[in-house]
Design an enzyme around this catalytic site. Structure first.
Site, PDB file in Angstrom:
ATOM      1  N   GLU A 138      58.603  38.944  48.367  1.00 23.46           N
ATOM      2  CA  GLU A 138      57.680  40.095  48.474  1.00 23.46           C
ATOM      3  C   GLU A 138      56.634  40.042  47.361  1.00 23.46           C
ATOM      4  OE1 GLU A 138      56.561  42.246  50.546  1.00 23.46           O
ATOM      5  OE2 GLU A 138      57.760  44.058  50.480  1.00 23.46           O
ATOM      6  N   THR A 191      47.649  45.236  50.801  1.00 23.37           N
ATOM      7  CA  THR A 191      48.482  46.055  49.927  1.00 23.37           C
ATOM      8  C   THR A 191      47.902  46.097  48.512  1.00 23.37           C
ATOM      9  OG1 THR A 191      50.468  45.573  51.207  1.00 23.37           O
ATOM     10  CG2 THR A 191      50.818  46.324  48.966  1.00 23.37           C
TER      11      THR A 191
HETATM   12  N1  HSE Z   1      55.450  51.167  48.410  1.00 23.43           N
HETATM   13  C1  HSE Z   1      54.488  50.137  48.656  1.00 23.43           C
HETATM   14  C2  HSE Z   1      53.104  50.721  48.597  1.00 23.43           C
HETATM   15  C3  HSE Z   1      54.747  49.552  50.006  1.00 23.43           C
HETATM   16  O1  HSE Z   1      52.915  51.835  49.075  1.00 23.43           O
HETATM   17  O2  HSE Z   1      52.194  50.095  48.046  1.00 23.43           O
HETATM   18  C4  HSE Z   1      53.828  48.425  50.346  1.00 23.43           C
HETATM   19  O3  HSE Z   1      54.398  47.673  51.385  1.00 23.43           O
END
Ligand code: HSE
Length: 316
Positions: A138, A191
């Site tokens: 990840e 992201t």
């Molecule tokens: N918790 C993370 C975010 C998840 O919100 O950036 C990203 O997959």
């Protein structure tokens, strides 16, 4: 029958289903998530005489065969570094969750390989250790250490990452009539970009509200209290910043809540938006509402309706 026993205990190949996941779940940024039971990737892993990892097939989306760049092989290698078997593995990836969708595409890749290897090795590692290995995969995809997609995919059900270092994961109860409806607008939000726009500091009053809502959600899950769940599914920290990147977010949220959804927010880092609802009929109604809102735009989209998986990743 000894011969049969012998052969049935040699597993050389496994096919796994690794679920899509909704992380953050409105009130638990970076710590809360759950897996879906009908949306996910498949992977076939086979033992090889040669040591190491090789990716032999990738179907669905264009992802790297380079084992140092593919999330699935990076997490698998983290496991092999510790397990050190005197053979290796080949991986076939059947990718169904679009990368960058906000429903845990990289998390599903990272999870499926470590789960499959662990099964083929006779389960030397527990789920917490598998989460640690999967986090290495990840990390290369999102550039940040978070386990709120991986842990739910491995543990199943509502899952909370209590701490990253040392890693601590809590399994929460799931309400039995809960369904999730997801709309995935086919726009790209990375992201890293979606994390980059978040402020480094939050106000004390927002932090207080968030603590109260997260506590409320956990109590609601333990007491099967749908009303409290509805009052608790609020995001005071990130939704207001990220929702600007998602066309029609306010309309999706206000119309689904008005129609009876328990909660609606951004799935993971977006662009997918999820609604939690009680019962299948309500799920179908909310999917229609999501559909009608996006049908008037020129943005392609996909919708999903699913129950929450209590298993997470499984052999199929
Ligand atoms: N918790 C993370 C975010 C998840 O919100 O950036 C990203 O997959």
């Amino acid at each position: 029958n000894l011969t049969l026993y012998f052969f049935s205990n040699i597993m050389n190949e496994i096919r796994v289903f690794s679920p899509a996941t909704v992380s953050n779940v409105a009130c638990g940024f970076d710590i809360l998530g759950f897996p879906l039971d009908s949306v996910g990737d498949e992977m076939v892993v086979r033992k090889t005489i040669a040591k190491g990892i090789i990716i032999t097939k990738i179907e669905g989306y264009d992802l790297p065969f380079d084992i140092n760049k593919n999330v699935a092989s990076v997490s698998a290698m983290a496991l092999l570094d510790v397990a050190k078997p005197d053979f290796g593995f080949e991986i076939e990836i059947y990718k169904k969750i679009k990368p960058g969708s906000g429903i845990g595409s990289s998390g599903a890749s990272a999870t499926s390989s470590v789960y499959a290897l662990n099964e083929l090795l006779g389960r030397p590692f527990n789920k917490l250790q598998l989460t640690e290995f999967a986090m290495k995969g990840e990390l290369i995809s999102s550039n940040s250490e978070h386990a709120d997609n991986i842990a739910p995919a491995l543990f199943g059900g509502f899952t909370m990452v209590k701490s990253l270092n040392p890693l601590e994961v809590l399994q929460l109860p799931t309400l039995k009539d809960l369904f999730v409806v997801i709309i995935h607008p086919q726009i790209e939000i990375k992201t890293s970009e979606s994390r980059g726009i978040l402020p480094k500091m939050v106000s004390l009053s927002d932090a207080t509200k968030q603590m109260s809502d997260l506590g409320g959600l956990i109590h609601a899950l333990h007491t099967s209290d749908y009303k409290l769940l509805k009052k608790s599914l609020n995001d005071h920290l990130v939704e207001k910043h990220r929702s600007k990147l998602i066309p029609y977010f306010d309309e999706l949220k206000s119309k689904s809540l008005a129609a009876g959804a328990i909660g609606c927010s951004i799935s993971g880092s977006g662009p997918s938006v999820f609604a939690l609802v009680k019962g299948k009929q309500m799920a179908i109604n909310i999917e229609l509402i999501f559909n009608s809102i996006y049908s008037k735009s020129n943005i392609d989209f996909a919708t999903y309706v699913s129950k929450i998986s209590s298993d997470g990743v499984i052999a199929i």
